[in-house]
Design an enzyme around this catalytic site. Sequence first.
Site: not given
Length: 453
Positions: A409, A74, A313, A284, A160
Site C-alpha cells: 500500500c 463535494c 502478514y 480491504q 461523503c
Amino acid sequence: MEKLKKNMVLPMEIIDLNSDGNGVGKIDDFVIFVPMTAKGDKINVRIVKVLKNYGFGIVDSFITASPDRIEVDCPYFRQCGGCALRHISYESECQLKHKMVSDCFERIGGISCQVSPLVENLQVNHYRNKAQFPVTRKDGKAVAGFFANRSHRVVSCDNCLLQPEEFQPIVDCVLNFINEFQIPVYDELKHQGIVRNIYLRRGEVSGEIMVCLVLTKDFLHHQDILIQRLLDCNPQITSIIINCNKDKTNVILGKHCTTIYGKDTILDQLCGVPVELSPLSFYQVNHNQAERLYDIAKEYAGLSGGETVIDLYCGAGTIGLSMADQIGTLIGVEVVPEAVENAKKNAESMELSNTRFLCGDASQAVQVLEQEKIHPDVVLLDPPRKGCSQQVLDSVCHMAPERIVMISCNPATAARDCKMLDEKGYQVQKITPVDLFSRTLHIETVILLNKEC
C-alpha cells in the site's frame, strides 16, 4: 529577481504534482508547492512560507486553468482531508498514480522494470465498506465528519461521496440520539466526555451492516432506544457494538468490545473466501477492487497445485485462502491473535485441510519456519505501510523461494524493499498498480520477484 518573501504574489505555472498531491511550480528555479492545483494550471501564487530550498504557496487567482481540472463535486473538499484529487479528472488521477509508482521504483529502488498500466477503479464513488466518523460538538450540538488535513479539527460532513449512501442516515440517527439525550461528546484536549467515534462496516456481498460506537465507557444510557431506532433506520443492521476506549490517545479503537444487539461479527465474502468481520478485523475497504488485486497476485504466484506457500502478514488469511485450491500447503503468519482465529475459521468453513496459521511477528515466525526446514516455493508479502523489516527480508531470502509476490500500500517502501531483495538475488519481473482508493493519494501495487538462477 529579489528574494522571495511571505505574501509576495507572483505568476507561476504548475508543472507537476508530487506524492502529497500538491502542485509543483518554479520561480527562478526555486520550487514552490501549491495545494489543490493541477498540472498545467497557470496561477498567481501567494507565497506563505519560504524555506532554504523550497517554499509553499496558495492560489491567489487563476490565470488559466489546466485542462485536467474539473468542477469539484463535494462541498467539503477544501476543508476535509479525505480526498486530495477530487479537483482533477479521473483520467489525470490514474496517470498521476502510475507515475508515482514508476518514480518510486526508479528513484528509490533503482529498478528499471516497466510498470504495467494501472488497474482503474470501476466505481470511483461510494466504494468504501468502512467509515470512522469522529464526533465533536459544534454550536451546542453533536456533529460528525472527518479530520481536516494534518489536524484533529473535525470537519462536519454529510453524504461523503466515498462512503455507501446507507451510512449517512445511520450517522444522523446516532447524532439525533446523542443530542436528544444530551450524551457528552468526548473532548480529546480535556480527556472528558463519552462518545468518541461512530464506526460503520458493511459486507459488500452479504449487505450486513455493523454499527460500532467508540465510547469511553462500556455501556450507554438509553441504549435500548438507540437500538430500536437504528433497526428502524436500516433493517440490514445485524450487529451493534460498543467499543470501549478510555485511553488518552489518537488511536480510534480500544481493545474491548461489547455486543449490545445481534452478532459479534458481520459476514462477507472475498474471492470466494468467507470472511467474519469484527470491529478490530483488517479488511480491504474496496471489495470489488480488492478481488481484482488478489487475482493479479494469484496470477503472479504461478501456481500449479503442489507448491508450498507462506503468506506473511496474512490477516484473516484472505489472500492465501483465495489461492488455496491451487496450493499444496499454505502457511499463514499474522501478529494479531483475533485475525489468526478468523483465518482458521475461514479455512474450516472452506473445508480445507492444507492450511496452517501461526500467530506471531513476521520476522520471528519466519525463523521458526526456517528451523522446521520449511522450503516454500512462493512467499506472499502484504506488509503495512512501513514495509518489511530487514530481518524479515533476510529470512525470506534464506528460505530461497522461487517467487516472491508483494502487495504493497506504499510504493516508496515497496521500492526500498525490492531494492534490498534485488541485492539478495531476487529480480523484479512485473509491477502492477491497482487503484483501490480513488480520489485519494493512496495506491496499491502488486510486484512479482523471481529468484535469479
